[in-house]
Write a protein that holds these residues in place. Sequence first.
Motif, short mmCIF file in Angstrom:
data_model
loop_
_atom_site.label_atom_id
_atom_site.label_comp_id
_atom_site.label_asym_id
_atom_site.label_seq_id
_atom_site.Cartn_x
_atom_site.Cartn_y
_atom_site.Cartn_z
N ALA A 323 -1.84 -11.92 -35.56
CA ALA A 323 -1.20 -13.24 -35.62
C ALA A 323 -0.04 -13.34 -34.63
O ALA A 323 0.07 -14.33 -33.89
CB ALA A 323 -0.72 -13.52 -37.04
N LEU A 324 0.84 -12.33 -34.61
CA LEU A 324 1.99 -12.41 -33.71
C LEU A 324 1.54 -12.43 -32.25
O LEU A 324 2.11 -13.15 -31.43
CB LEU A 324 2.94 -11.25 -33.96
CG LEU A 324 4.22 -11.28 -33.13
CD1 LEU A 324 5.00 -12.56 -33.36
CD2 LEU A 324 5.10 -10.07 -33.45
N LEU A 327 0.45 -15.91 -31.39
CA LEU A 327 1.62 -16.78 -31.22
C LEU A 327 2.31 -16.50 -29.89
O LEU A 327 2.75 -17.43 -29.20
CB LEU A 327 2.60 -16.57 -32.38
CG LEU A 327 2.14 -17.08 -33.75
CD1 LEU A 327 3.08 -16.59 -34.83
CD2 LEU A 327 2.04 -18.60 -33.78
N MET A 355 -2.98 -21.86 -34.99
CA MET A 355 -2.07 -20.95 -35.68
C MET A 355 -1.21 -21.69 -36.70
O MET A 355 -0.81 -21.11 -37.71
CB MET A 355 -1.17 -20.23 -34.67
CG MET A 355 -1.94 -19.24 -33.77
SD MET A 355 -2.91 -18.03 -34.72
CE MET A 355 -1.61 -17.12 -35.55
N ARG A 356 -0.95 -22.97 -36.47
CA ARG A 356 -0.21 -23.76 -37.45
C ARG A 356 -1.00 -23.90 -38.76
O ARG A 356 -0.40 -24.14 -39.81
CB ARG A 356 0.12 -25.14 -36.89
CG ARG A 356 1.28 -25.13 -35.89
CD ARG A 356 1.49 -26.50 -35.30
NE ARG A 356 2.70 -26.56 -34.49
CZ ARG A 356 3.05 -27.59 -33.72
NH1 ARG A 356 2.26 -28.67 -33.67
NH2 ARG A 356 4.17 -27.56 -33.03
N ILE A 359 -0.19 -20.08 -40.22
CA ILE A 359 1.19 -19.63 -40.40
C ILE A 359 2.05 -20.81 -40.83
O ILE A 359 2.02 -21.86 -40.19
CB ILE A 359 1.75 -19.05 -39.08
CG1 ILE A 359 0.85 -17.95 -38.54
CG2 ILE A 359 3.18 -18.54 -39.28
CD1 ILE A 359 0.78 -16.71 -39.39
N PRO A 360 2.81 -20.71 -41.91
CA PRO A 360 3.04 -19.49 -42.71
C PRO A 360 2.16 -19.37 -43.95
O PRO A 360 2.21 -18.34 -44.62
CB PRO A 360 4.50 -19.66 -43.12
CG PRO A 360 4.64 -21.14 -43.33
CD PRO A 360 3.76 -21.78 -42.26
N ASP A 361 1.40 -20.43 -44.30
CA ASP A 361 0.78 -20.46 -45.62
C ASP A 361 -0.26 -19.37 -45.83
O ASP A 361 -0.22 -18.63 -46.82
CB ASP A 361 0.16 -21.84 -45.89
CG ASP A 361 1.22 -22.93 -45.97
OD1 ASP A 361 2.41 -22.58 -46.07
OD2 ASP A 361 0.87 -24.12 -45.90
N SER A 363 -0.63 -16.71 -44.15
CA SER A 363 0.06 -15.42 -44.04
C SER A 363 0.73 -15.06 -45.36
O SER A 363 0.69 -13.90 -45.80
CB SER A 363 1.09 -15.50 -42.91
OG SER A 363 1.78 -14.28 -42.77
N SER A 364 1.36 -16.02 -46.02
CA SER A 364 1.99 -15.74 -47.31
C SER A 364 0.94 -15.40 -48.36
O SER A 364 1.15 -14.54 -49.22
CB SER A 364 2.83 -16.93 -47.78
OG SER A 364 2.03 -17.98 -48.30
N GLU A 389 -6.52 -9.09 -38.20
CA GLU A 389 -5.62 -9.95 -38.96
C GLU A 389 -5.98 -11.42 -38.80
O GLU A 389 -5.95 -12.20 -39.77
CB GLU A 389 -4.18 -9.72 -38.53
CG GLU A 389 -3.18 -10.52 -39.37
CD GLU A 389 -1.75 -10.35 -38.88
OE1 GLU A 389 -0.83 -10.80 -39.60
OE2 GLU A 389 -1.54 -9.80 -37.78
N LEU A 393 -6.83 -14.08 -41.87
CA LEU A 393 -6.12 -15.33 -42.14
C LEU A 393 -7.05 -16.53 -42.06
O LEU A 393 -6.96 -17.46 -42.88
CB LEU A 393 -4.95 -15.49 -41.17
CG LEU A 393 -3.87 -14.41 -41.24
CD1 LEU A 393 -2.73 -14.73 -40.28
CD2 LEU A 393 -3.33 -14.25 -42.65
#
Length: 418
Positions: A323-324, A327, A355-356, A359-361, A363-364, A389, A393
């Motif tokens: 993910a990172l 981004l 990615m929106r 992240i973050p949902d 990912s959490s 990853e 996601l």
Amino acid sequence: MALAAGCVPIGHHHAAAHEWSRYLVGKTSEAEASLVAMRDDEEAKFLLANIALAHGARDRAASLTAELRGRHPEDVELQLLEHLVRRREEHPAESWLDSYGEAWRALSRPALPNAFTASGWVTFSEPELPVPEATRRAVKGTPLQLLVDWGPCIREKRSDRVGAMVREPLPPDLRVLALRCVQYHHPGKGMDARRKELEDQVALDFPESVEVGLPALADDLDGDGPLPPSALDRLQRLLSRPVFSVPHGRLYESYRERLQAAGLPQPEVRALFALVFADFDFSVALLRHPLVRTMRAGDPDTSIRAAALSEQLAHSLLRDRRALSWLQAVPFEWGAGRAGDGAAQERAVTIRDFMRKLIPDASSAATTALAWPIPSLNQEVADAEGTDEIGLLARLAGEEIPPAILRHFIITEPPPAG
């Protein structure tokens, strides 16, 4: 995440967490009996509901969940548990990861509480990843301590004690951890030399990685003006490597096998934490500013060449399937777009928008699933995140990776679930 995983405090449910740690090391009957004896303890009831669900006792799981939901009707994690119980009733043969994803999406994909704090039902706490004292003593001062207990890399002030953990001979997978250990450790006598030795050796161990070749380019990338042609030549050779980071999937599988051989509980979760510790996510920033200033201040040919390298770097980041990294790829694609590559700018927007959605949902949701008190779910999440990853996601969120990304880059799709 790695730093938090290594030194988080015990959560708010001390007694229940202690029994859960006993459950994980194989004392299942004793731990479950102790949780039952806690009677009105809500954290114990939450754990018992999940234990019942994991063993197929769905009526008992539903009853305990309903009791908790009656007391906390707005609690999102209890709502998720309720949906998970219902999903397992309807699809008992489904993978735990897919059941969890379906339950989460049925709640309209809420952001979940931070599992590294004591504010929710699902938390990471030190007793939940127990290390038997005999194992801790056996690995102390050896390279294997890097994998079992790397806390001294952060806490230990004496360089000689850290030095004992990072001395050769080291296999390549543990050498990566040794390098990170030295980088995190406070500078001390002899450690700078050891860091340089490790950097050089890791670069030889993983010749397919851009990241490990960056220290050798540090002097070329420094300065205020555009990069000279010689520096661009060296950077172009480095960026021709297939991926940016060290091979995460390979490292994860190696760490998992070592932890399994050591007999530690939850080897998958431990391996994932070690993998995150092995990351050095700031290394990509070493390339951002040199390329930007070259695109802005160089002559036309040099600016075009820097833009092409910016796009090439974005490609290698995307192949990491993290993910990172995805981004981080966005500004490099955008930079290439500003230099005149319209397709690169479109890809930057596509990656950003995708990615929106994760992240973050999502990912959490993945982090919560990793801590959720169902070991089979933890294992599936760790295996998925440790090897792909982005795929994890996207699977949780029910999203497809945009064809515009897959079409332009050599990215191997993961095999279908089941």
